[in-house]
Design an enzyme around this catalytic site. Sequence first.
Site, PDB file in Angstrom:
ATOM      1  N   ASP A 107       0.831  -1.198   0.000  1.00  0.00           N
ATOM      2  CA  ASP A 107       0.000   0.000   0.000  1.00  0.00           C
ATOM      3  C   ASP A 107       0.870   1.255   0.000  1.00  0.00           C
ATOM      4  OD1 ASP A 107      -2.860   1.008   0.405  1.00  0.00           O
ATOM      5  OD2 ASP A 107      -1.778   2.062   2.009  1.00  0.00           O
ATOM      6  N   GLU A 132       1.410  -0.243  -4.770  1.00  0.00           N
ATOM      7  CA  GLU A 132       0.377   0.710  -5.164  1.00  0.00           C
ATOM      8  C   GLU A 132       1.077   2.066  -5.267  1.00  0.00           C
ATOM      9  OE1 GLU A 132      -3.689   2.758  -3.387  1.00  0.00           O
ATOM     10  OE2 GLU A 132      -1.853   2.626  -2.234  1.00  0.00           O
ATOM     11  N   ASP A 162     -10.926   1.659  -3.981  1.00  0.00           N
ATOM     12  CA  ASP A 162     -10.770   3.093  -3.728  1.00  0.00           C
ATOM     13  C   ASP A 162     -11.478   3.964  -4.754  1.00  0.00           C
ATOM     14  OD1 ASP A 162      -9.303   3.023  -1.383  1.00  0.00           O
ATOM     15  OD2 ASP A 162      -7.382   2.852  -2.426  1.00  0.00           O
TER      16      ASP A 162
END
Lengths: 595, 595
Positions: free
Chosen positions: A330, A359, A425
């Site tokens: 992340d 990410e 998201d």
Amino acid sequence: MEDFIFGTLATEELRRKHRHVLLNGVTHRSRRFPRDPQPGQAVQLELIVGTHWPCKQAWVYWTADGRDPLGAHGSAAMGQALAMQPSGVDWDVLEWGYISAFRVSLPAQPAGTIVRYRLSAVDPAGIETFADQGAFFAYFVSEDPLPEWARDAVIYEIFVDRFSPSPGKAWLTPETPAGFYGGTLLGIADKLDYLSDLGVDTLWLTPVFPSPSHHGYDATDYFDIEPRLGSKSDLRHLLDEAHSKGLRILLDFVPNHWSQAHPTFQAALQDHNSPYVNWYNFTRWPDQYETFFGVKSLPQINLRNPQARQHLLDAAAYWLEFGVDGYRLDYASGPTPDFWADFRRVTRQTKPDCWTFGEVVEPSDAQVAFHGLLDGCLDFMLLEALRQTFAFGRWDAQRFAAFLDRHEAFFPEDFSRPSFLDNHDMNRYLWSVGDDQRRLKLAALCQFTLAAPPVIYYGTEVGLSQERDVRQGQRGLPEESRLPMLWGDRQDSVLLDFYRQLIRLRRQESALRIGNRHTLIAEGPLLAYTLYHRSVELAAVFNLDEKPANIHMPGNWDAILLATDPALHLMPAVDATSLELPPFAGVLLKKAIKE
Amino acid sequence: MEDFIFGTLATEELRRKHRHVLLNGVTHRSRRFPRDPQPGQAVQLELIVGTHWPCKQAWVYWTADGRDPLGAHGSAAMGQALAMQPSGVDWDVLEWGYISAFRVSLPAQPAGTIVRYRLSAVDPAGIETFADQGAFFAYFVSEDPLPEWARDAVIYEIFVDRFSPSPGKAWLTPETPAGFYGGTLLGIADKLDYLSDLGVDTLWLTPVFPSPSHHGYDATDYFDIEPRLGSKSDLRHLLDEAHSKGLRILLDFVPNHWSQAHPTFQAALQDHNSPYVNWYNFTRWPDQYETFFGVKSLPQINLRNPQARQHLLDAAAYWLEFGVDGYRLDYASGPTPDFWADFRRVTRQTKPDCWTFGEVVEPSDAQVAFHGLLDGCLDFMLLEALRQTFAFGRWDAQRFAAFLDRHEAFFPEDFSRPSFLDNHDMNRYLWSVGDDQRRLKLAALCQFTLAAPPVIYYGTEVGLSQERDVRQGQRGLPEESRLPMLWGDRQDSVLLDFYRQLIRLRRQESALRIGNRHTLIAEGPLLAYTLYHRSVELAAVFNLDEKPANIHMPGNWDAILLATDPALHLMPAVDATSLELPPFAGVLLKKAIKE
């Protein structure tokens, strides 16, 4: 409605400012060649000195023994210092000024070495400016290729609280989508047959560590499991069952920040002399500290602190030893660049065939900086291109093809770029197209006929959508795209069957994974590309228009392997020179090449 | 008030648009390496394919026998075709897209060869786009170094109608500054002693060919002399006199356009079948045709027409044979790129040590494209920097030094960049600073202590100024900066003496012309750089502030060679560690290096 993917670069004004700041600074930006050094390879480092910086002297300070390089004005206090050499000057019309480059070569190192370095520029007044706000950089010298299984993977992203309750349990009914629905690890284990039948082989679980939230991206302990989701033995059970069925499992790991409720942060708040104070970057203790995008409840971890860094590395090693197969990282642009070299060493040494991808919600130049540190990055650029082209019709075939050809050429062949149409998201793709499955299938056909490993966000394959725009959700969080998985009769079996076929074909036809892709048609709403491998040629053909289209496809094709519109399957063996495609329809064609 | 130098790139908006157009097109932009090929050197050509162009195939069509390369889709109709190879993909954050590069290598050629070429990109639909709107490019293979005398030259720009009437004649008194003042070639010849005494060694005459205007940039015959200015025998007399005194003479040559009164244009207008129709680019005969920036009275010459091109080349050869020493080329970015290779061949073969430099009012990347075609370009970038720094105080020393260091590094060593503070197309420097001679002398000290050959615009050395802004002149023409030369008592003898000293020092101290320049101080209003050559070190030191400044100069200096403020000459041999400079003052220091 506009997608809002690249938050910090969402508008032209932000991009202009970003570029202006870069071109006026002293930056390295991980410009390292090769980016992923092998044993015995020397490494070129580049420093960019922006406009208005008078600089004729630049330095690198470096170590190869793991310690931090220290020094000033060309004199090393730890490790070595080397003068960089001017390597070019370019004129920039927008900055209306010159940009200088400096280069230096660091000597080749044996396998297993971590080289750490900093770069600086000295001006005529003797002021030394370290690149990228003083960042420490590093690379890990190794022969550690991308695992073969990662090239062939089909990933399924599971938002753990929203996928499946434990056997015999029902969904909870929270008052808002930000509450707990009751998905668990045992619930996932219970659905492995469904997933195997779908055909995916890699599960990416959103965070499973103890956390106060439904999403888990604010953990309080990286060495345990959130009790709502299960236990370590539940994870053990899930891993064993999954592995026995040929499925691998990736955890979601957040090295940049965690919850303010993390015991180390609480200790730091309570005692100024606590050793944990240095696990964070307090700008004014105890109430001002660096965070994830200004969210006070998510303090940023100071990974320059050796103990904090080791804690994170130990956690990463712990779960690999436990049995997981890799990580989705992340907010990978958050941690300091040199952290990732340590992360690489630890993960590869703990589990040589683990898969790690980041990410990084930034353009390609920022993503490729992770080459050699992670196996790759989630492909946000392709995400945007797929949505602009197939969902919103804002890009025509020419623009998409121009993007795709160069996107594939830009990245090193061994840089993994998992592709996706949506995630937890943002608005689900299907909802974004008004639940028009034709447009979903068209995009999926493209996604599954590119070499990059595709990711399916849970529920996409059975028509899971949402009720309103994620930006209308509570607290600005995109819970709307995290509604519970559909099971039983609520699943769209036709769409599910389409996805099963896509995945099956991807396994059958190696040309889809490793073929040479060549853009054949890119005119207005018509897109076609071919994929060659050995004696097989495939062609993916798309009509992006709301009107039917007649496509001239050179050559004779033996079969339609897959069509997004069921009616097309009724066609006989195809003389594709006059392929008639309904609105928003696509086909995958095949021919055997005569040798 | 803002200077308005780079008309087409004067604002940020124009620059953004310029960049956007470039990065969305198919362009070569003379990216040729080396740019000035020597016999036996292979040449790399680069093609840039902008965002949104799907292109996997690019071609070069080329000849080495002087003929135009012709062909399509990789098949040459004249000369040869070669496939270009993809050489890289870059991400551009502002265009939010990828830019591709292709390269090809053309084989080495013997001296005297002109290689002509075109580049193209083919899209998947088979559409072939030729680079730079179909431009023909060329280079001339030769060993023809920059003439030595050009490196040492001090140039004096003479606006012929405004410099001096013939002996015994007085100035005319036109009603407006756009009228005729009566300067002549014999007038110039009459002032050669003045010029020799000043110390300049190269005269650049504004156009002397027949023309209806006071400036001559709209000629009607490139093989004769405007009668108002004199005759061929007057030019012969001027050349002989000048050469006998060691002065060289450059003519101003305009290959892009001439007057609508030119007989060939009149013939083209009167008869659609005239061969002269093709000497121009009519878009609708007879009233629409390409011009110099939309000025209908200045038709652009079609230099792709062989007869028109030969006419221009013959004229260039004619005056070199007549005895002139080179050319200043007006609006050099106007003619087609391949014209310049022919121009190079003709001028160098006619007079091997002639000097040619262009007026290219564009940034450095456009200027350097002339490397190998002309000897160099007038330095408009430095002009802007000098004016921003020394005239207007908008750039501080740091910005100026950052510019200058990189400006010098950007250009090849043998690319001539004549420096200037103003010219006949803009406000005179002295007027721009409110006739504050301190600021003029400061800028001149900088100009004359850089390696590039300096240009003095006539009258600057004796305080010639103007009465109002050039943009308030008649018809938008900058006649205000072309007022008649001052003679006799009207000259400022102190300023003249300063210029004489500058030039004398430039001759005496080779470090000023060929020394290694090194920025020593660049802080706020304080600027200093050193110049080394053999056993001599010089330092030019500037106070850009309206307040006195104390400058710490490392080392001991033997002498002040020159000061912009006469009071400074009274200082004894200098321990410059505490150099006190008045407002807007500068000095040139010297020390002999102990060996």
